[in-house]
Enzyme design. Structure first.
Site, PDB file in Angstrom:
ATOM      1  CG  ASN A   7      -1.849   0.881   1.195  1.00  0.00           C
ATOM      2  OD1 ASN A   7      -1.262   2.175   1.026  1.00  0.00           O
ATOM      3  ND2 ASN A   7      -3.118   0.999   1.940  1.00  0.00           N
ATOM      4  CG  ASP A   9      -2.934   4.598   0.874  1.00  0.00           C
ATOM      5  OD1 ASP A   9      -3.357   4.004  -0.347  1.00  0.00           O
ATOM      6  OD2 ASP A   9      -3.739   4.242   1.806  1.00  0.00           O
ATOM      7  NE  ARG A  45      -9.687   8.494   4.748  1.00  0.00           N
ATOM      8  CZ  ARG A  45      -9.854   7.485   5.717  1.00  0.00           C
ATOM      9  NH1 ARG A  45      -8.725   6.250   5.582  1.00  0.00           N
ATOM     10  NH2 ARG A  45     -10.614   7.736   6.573  1.00  0.00           N
ATOM     11  NE  ARG A  49      -7.488  11.942   5.867  1.00  0.00           N
ATOM     12  CZ  ARG A  49      -8.241  10.959   6.961  1.00  0.00           C
ATOM     13  NH1 ARG A  49      -7.170   9.955   7.531  1.00  0.00           N
ATOM     14  NH2 ARG A  49      -9.528  10.710   7.287  1.00  0.00           N
ATOM     15  CG  HIS A  50      -3.348   8.913   1.407  1.00  0.00           C
ATOM     16  ND1 HIS A  50      -4.779   8.174   0.612  1.00  0.00           N
ATOM     17  CD2 HIS A  50      -3.238   7.992   2.907  1.00  0.00           C
ATOM     18  CE1 HIS A  50      -5.051   7.511   1.712  1.00  0.00           C
ATOM     19  NE2 HIS A  50      -4.324   7.578   2.865  1.00  0.00           N
ATOM     20  CG  HIS A 191      -4.953  -1.031  10.040  1.00  0.00           C
ATOM     21  ND1 HIS A 191      -4.736  -1.307  10.586  1.00  0.00           N
ATOM     22  CD2 HIS A 191      -5.701  -0.659   8.649  1.00  0.00           C
ATOM     23  CE1 HIS A 191      -5.359   0.304  10.114  1.00  0.00           C
ATOM     24  NE2 HIS A 191      -5.152   0.959   9.398  1.00  0.00           N
ATOM     25  N   GLY A 213       1.254  -1.597   4.231  1.00  0.00           N
ATOM     26  CA  GLY A 213       1.635   0.046   3.165  1.00  0.00           C
ATOM     27  C   GLY A 213       2.463   0.294   4.790  1.00  0.00           C
ATOM     28  CG  HIS A 214       2.381   3.650   9.271  1.00  0.00           C
ATOM     29  ND1 HIS A 214       3.381   3.328  10.368  1.00  0.00           N
ATOM     30  CD2 HIS A 214       2.670   4.411   8.899  1.00  0.00           C
ATOM     31  CE1 HIS A 214       3.833   3.720  10.701  1.00  0.00           C
ATOM     32  NE2 HIS A 214       3.502   5.558  10.523  1.00  0.00           N
TER      33      HIS A 214
HETATM   34  N1  PXP Z   1      -6.336  -2.950   4.771  1.00  0.00           N
HETATM   35  C1  PXP Z   1      -6.732  -1.582   5.158  1.00  0.00           C
HETATM   36  C2  PXP Z   1      -8.025  -2.500   4.334  1.00  0.00           C
HETATM   37  C3  PXP Z   1      -6.416  -0.907   5.234  1.00  0.00           C
HETATM   38  O1  PXP Z   1      -6.890   0.132   5.173  1.00  0.00           O
HETATM   39  C4  PXP Z   1      -4.898  -0.484   5.626  1.00  0.00           C
HETATM   40  C5  PXP Z   1      -4.761   0.899   5.394  1.00  0.00           C
HETATM   41  O2  PXP Z   1      -4.375   1.676   4.717  1.00  0.00           O
HETATM   42  C6  PXP Z   1      -4.053  -1.467   5.226  1.00  0.00           C
HETATM   43  C7  PXP Z   1      -4.494  -2.817   5.301  1.00  0.00           C
HETATM   44  C8  PXP Z   1      -2.563  -1.352   5.657  1.00  0.00           C
HETATM   45  O3  PXP Z   1      -2.141  -1.478   6.822  1.00  0.00           O
HETATM   46  P1  PXP Z   1      -1.364  -0.214   7.227  1.00  0.00           P
HETATM   47  O4  PXP Z   1      -0.432   0.985   6.431  1.00  0.00           O
HETATM   48  O5  PXP Z   1      -1.275   0.221   8.489  1.00  0.00           O
HETATM   49  O6  PXP Z   1      -0.120  -1.289   6.894  1.00  0.00           O
END
Ligand code: PXP
Length: 238
Positions: A7, A9, A45, A49-50, A191, A213-214
């Site tokens: 991800n 974002d 979104r 925002r991103h 997540h 992602g993060h």
């Molecule tokens: N899956 C979903 C549905 C999400 O909303 C997110 C965050 O945008 C992620 C996965 C990825 O989460 P993280 O950025 O904490 O890895």
């Protein structure tokens, strides 16, 4: 072996902090693919925002693996998805003031709305994934709605404060994954997945794909810092 979808974002978050052109999430996605990622994920979104509409359009043309669009189940987003045609759409709940997606979709609670949206996306040639908490009722409701995939929310597991709680949350994810598999759903998870807790999650064989992602973007900033500074020192000092 599970697939890894990245991800991007938060590459866009850094760009939007200055409203400029760089860093470009499209470039980050290409580099992630070069490194072997199996897919790219972005969340368009409502408040932009991103990720921006332009990012999604360019990514659809440049992603060589699979593009997964996370979005709220709104009419605006359904129209965008049908126009752009990502490989998969992941429907997520969205609140304006949240920092990130806070919980899973209440699939059971909005069956009639989702019943209308899911077939429209599928008839448009898009696979549909529902982002749900690791809850057996939500898994069953997702199957009743004929979703193609569920994405199991791993946030409570990732945020669990002590080992007992973490094990309990891991158990919930495992049970949800086993049921989803029995019901014929494809299984994604994501997540808060990071370089430590993935070692637990990867042992759940039913999970086909992790969406991360993060943790990856945060690590990229740090492992890239030294080189970036060296390059600037070379310029400053000639
Ligand atoms: N899956 C979903 C549905 C999400 O909303 C997110 C965050 O945008 C992620 C996965 C990825 O989460 P993280 O950025 O904490 O890895």
């Amino acid at each position: 072996m599970a697939r890894l979808a990245i991800n991007v974002d938060h590459v866009a978050t850094v760009r939007q902090a200055r409203m400029v052109r760089e860093p470009d999430p499209v470039t980050a996605a290409a580099l992630a693919e070069l490194a072997g990622a199996d897919g790219i994920v972005v969340h368009l979104r409502e408040d932009r925002r991103h990720i921006q509409d332009r990012d999604l359009e360019v990514l659809r043309q440049t992603v060589k693996t699979r593009l997964n669009l996370e979005m709220a189940a709104t009419e605006e987003m359904v129209r965008i998805a049908l126009k752009i045609q990502p490989h998969v759409v992941t429907l997520v709940p969205e609140k304006r003031l949240e920092l990130t997606t806070e919980g899973g979709l209440n699939v059971e609670g909005q069956q009639s709305h989702l019943q209308e949206i899911i077939p429209r996306l599928q008839e448009g040639g898009i696979g549909v994934s529902l982002f749900i908490d690791p809850d057996l009722h939500q898994v069953r409701a997702s199957q009743e709605l004929k979703a193609d995939f569920v994405e199991i929310h791993t946030g409570s597991f990732a945020e669990a404060g002590h080992p007992g709680h973490q094990e309990q949350e891991l158990g919930r994810i495992e049970e949800a994954a086993v049921l989803a598999d029995e019901l014929g759903l494809g299984i994604h998870a994501g997540h808060g997945v990071d370089y430590k807790n993935i070692l637990w999650l990867r042992d759940i064989p039913e999970i086909e794909e992790f969406s991360i992602g993060h943790a990856v973007v945060a690590r990229a900033v740090l492992v890239g810092m030294e080189r970036a500074v060296r390059e600037m020192i070379a310029l400053v000092k000639g």
